[in-house]
Design a protein around this motif. Structure first.
Motif, short mmCIF file in Angstrom:
data_model
loop_
_atom_site.label_atom_id
_atom_site.label_comp_id
_atom_site.label_asym_id
_atom_site.label_seq_id
_atom_site.Cartn_x
_atom_site.Cartn_y
_atom_site.Cartn_z
N LEU A 56 -6.14 114.53 96.34
CA LEU A 56 -5.33 113.74 95.41
C LEU A 56 -5.89 112.37 95.10
N PRO A 57 -6.30 111.57 96.08
CA PRO A 57 -6.67 110.20 95.73
C PRO A 57 -7.94 110.14 94.87
N PHE A 58 -8.91 110.99 95.10
CA PHE A 58 -10.14 110.95 94.29
C PHE A 58 -10.90 112.26 94.52
N SER A 59 -11.85 112.47 93.68
CA SER A 59 -12.79 113.56 93.97
C SER A 59 -14.19 112.97 93.79
N ILE A 60 -15.10 113.51 94.53
CA ILE A 60 -16.46 112.95 94.47
C ILE A 60 -17.40 114.01 93.92
N VAL A 61 -18.09 113.61 92.85
CA VAL A 61 -19.10 114.50 92.28
C VAL A 61 -20.44 113.83 92.48
N TYR A 62 -21.31 114.53 93.18
CA TYR A 62 -22.64 113.97 93.43
C TYR A 62 -23.64 114.85 92.70
N GLY A 63 -24.37 114.23 91.79
CA GLY A 63 -25.20 115.03 90.91
C GLY A 63 -24.27 115.85 90.03
N HIS A 64 -24.43 117.15 90.09
CA HIS A 64 -23.50 118.01 89.36
C HIS A 64 -22.62 118.76 90.32
N GLU A 65 -22.68 118.35 91.57
CA GLU A 65 -21.98 119.13 92.58
C GLU A 65 -20.71 118.42 93.02
N LEU A 66 -19.63 119.19 93.07
CA LEU A 66 -18.33 118.64 93.47
C LEU A 66 -18.25 118.66 94.99
N TRP A 67 -18.17 117.46 95.56
CA TRP A 67 -18.19 117.40 97.03
C TRP A 67 -16.81 117.17 97.62
N TRP A 68 -16.06 116.21 97.04
CA TRP A 68 -14.75 115.91 97.66
C TRP A 68 -13.64 116.54 96.85
N LYS A 69 -12.90 117.40 97.45
CA LYS A 69 -11.78 118.11 96.80
C LYS A 69 -10.86 118.59 97.91
N SER A 70 -9.76 119.18 97.52
CA SER A 70 -8.93 119.81 98.54
C SER A 70 -9.58 121.11 98.98
N PRO A 71 -9.70 121.33 100.29
CA PRO A 71 -10.27 122.62 100.69
C PRO A 71 -9.39 123.78 100.24
N THR A 72 -8.09 123.51 100.08
CA THR A 72 -7.19 124.60 99.65
C THR A 72 -7.28 124.83 98.15
N ALA A 73 -8.10 124.05 97.43
CA ALA A 73 -8.33 124.34 96.02
C ALA A 73 -9.46 125.36 95.87
N ASP A 74 -9.84 125.95 96.99
CA ASP A 74 -10.86 126.98 96.99
C ASP A 74 -10.20 128.31 97.38
N PRO A 75 -10.24 129.31 96.51
CA PRO A 75 -9.53 130.57 96.82
C PRO A 75 -10.08 131.25 98.06
N THR A 76 -11.35 131.03 98.38
CA THR A 76 -11.89 131.67 99.57
C THR A 76 -11.15 131.19 100.81
N VAL A 77 -10.90 129.88 100.84
CA VAL A 77 -10.21 129.32 102.00
C VAL A 77 -8.78 129.85 102.09
N THR A 78 -8.05 129.75 100.99
CA THR A 78 -6.63 130.15 101.06
C THR A 78 -6.50 131.65 101.33
N MET A 79 -7.41 132.45 100.71
CA MET A 79 -7.32 133.88 100.96
C MET A 79 -7.69 134.20 102.40
N THR A 80 -8.63 133.43 102.95
CA THR A 80 -8.98 133.65 104.35
C THR A 80 -7.79 133.37 105.25
N LEU A 81 -7.12 132.23 104.97
CA LEU A 81 -5.94 131.90 105.78
C LEU A 81 -4.88 132.98 105.63
N ALA A 82 -4.63 133.40 104.38
CA ALA A 82 -3.61 134.42 104.14
C ALA A 82 -3.96 135.72 104.84
#
Lengths: 236, 173
Positions: free
Chosen positions: A94-120
């Motif tokens: 929520l507070p910020f996201s960090i993009v380094y180069g073209h790569e998104l580094w800072w985000k919520s880990p739960t904004a990744d379906p792999t993570v949430t589906m793994t947990l589920a």
């Protein structure tokens, strides 16, 4: 918006390094919160201990609303860890996201379906495991043919549907929140007018996202206990 | 462009199998660490508090019962003491009454005795006085008679005579 993910391939495994990093950050934050607030435990709780005890009681009530405590007590640790880990994960982006180069580094880990589906999937596997462990294999298999044997295909579908909805609900909520935040951030950085125009919706959406972050953590934990109760309780 | 991101394994062409393992490992390690360092002690202390509260309630209940019993004991003791005091007062009163009677009788007897002895003394004094008066009267009479008669009769005869007369006079009185 369409940032690349920093991928790393190790043998046949593909790691999204930003996801791994954010998972670690979330885990470390949760651990620090819990560790620091339980350092000087007193019978008469003060400060952070009160907060942690409130969370414990909160999860305890979630479990109690689904099954009796004698059965559900063993899921207490799982429940507290889940709710705190997911809540912190949801808030990280929520507070910020960090993009380094073209790569998104800072985000919520739960904004990744792999993570949430793994947990589920982990939760669903656990429910089946405890279903067999506490009720016996016969009873466990029997639940797939109740109340009618022709329900069997539906029961099978239900298991997959549960997994999918559990994981994707969380992912969808958080990812949508981040997309909108990203769009608003893009608007804000587009110029002076855009900045002024973006401030109010940005604040509103961040506030709403905080709310959603906690709500989704609560829902995930709640549904975990609901599915668990389906498998391990007699009366469900 | 967004739709690509909504597909499983978003952001990459392949499934991020490593993420699955990372998620599982991180979550499970976090859970175990928290259980050891945070939830375990916290649950312990909450359990301890529950026990403490239960034991405190029990102790309070016990103390209440004890104090109640003590109160009853004290009440009965007080009652006993009160009746005892009453009986003591009553006994003292009775004894006092008795003593009073005794003292009174003793005093009355003493008074009677004193009165009687006084009376006796008065009587004897009176007798003595009468005897003395008689003697005086006799000797005076003798003197008078001898003066009147101027006749020397033996004093002894005279005396006998007069005494006789007086005795007669006494009898006549």
């Amino acid at each position: 918006m369409n940032h690349e993910a920093p991928l790393l391939e190790v043998g046949f495994l593909t790691f999204n390094l930003s996801t791994v990093m954010m998972l670690l950050v979330a885990a470390i934050i949760v651990f620090l919160i819990a560790f620091i607030s339980t350092r000087s435990l007193k019978l008469k709780p003060t400060g952070m201990q009160n907060f942690m005890e409130w969370i414990m009681d909160f999860v305890k009530n979630i479990i109690k609303s689904n099954m009796d405590w004698k059965t559900g007590g063993r899921f207490h640790v799982l429940g507290i860890t889940l709710i705190m880990f997911i809540a912190v994960s949801n808030l990280l982006g929520l507070p910020f996201s960090i993009v380094y180069g073209h790569e998104l580094w800072w985000k919520s880990p739960t904004a990744d379906p792999t993570v949430t589906m793994t947990l589920a999937a982990m939760i669903l596997v656990l429910t089946h495991f405890y279903g067999v462990k506490m009720k016996g294999t016969g009873h466990y298999v029997g639940t797939f043919f109740k109340p009618m044997s022709f329900m069997f295909p539906l029961k099978i579908v239900e298991e997959f549907a549960n997994t999918l909805t559990l994981g994707l609900r969380l992912y969808g909520n958080i990812y949508a929140g981040e997309i909108l935040l990203g769009l608003l951030a893009g608007l804000a950085s587009s110029g002076a007018v855009g900045f002024i125009g973006a401030i109010v919706p940005m604040m509103a959406w961040q506030g709403f996202s905080i709310f959603i972050g906690f709500i989704q953590a609560f829902i995930f934990t709640m549904l975990t206990m609901v599915y668990m109760a389906h498998k391990v309780s007699d009366d469900h | 462009m967004f739709l690509d991101n909504l597909v499983l394994g978003a952001g990459g062409a392949s499934l991020n199998s490593g993420d699955i393992i990372a998620t599982l490992v991180i979550f499970i390690v976090l859970m175990l660490l928290l259980k050891k360092f945070a939830w375990g002690p916290l649950m312990g202390i909450m359990q301890q508090r529950e026990e403490l509260v239960a034991s405190e309630i029990e102790a309070a209940e016990k103390a209440r019962k004890e104090s109640h019993q003590f109160l009853e004991e004290q009440k009965s003791l007080l009652k006993e003491a009160r009746t005892e005091a009453q009986s003591i007062v009553e006994g003292a009163k009775k004894q006092g009454e008795l003593q009073k009677e005794e003292i009174l009788t003793v005093a009355r007897n003493e008074a009677n005795r004193l009165k009687e002895s006084a009376l006796r003394e008065i009587e004897s004094e009176k007798e003595k006085a009468i005897a003395a008066v008689r003697d005086e009267v006799v000797s005076l009479s003798v003197l008078a008679a001898s003066k009147v008669l101027s006749k020397e009769i033996s004093e002894a005869d005279n005396r006998a005579l007069i005494e006789e007369t007086i005795a007669k006079a006494g009898e006549a009185r």
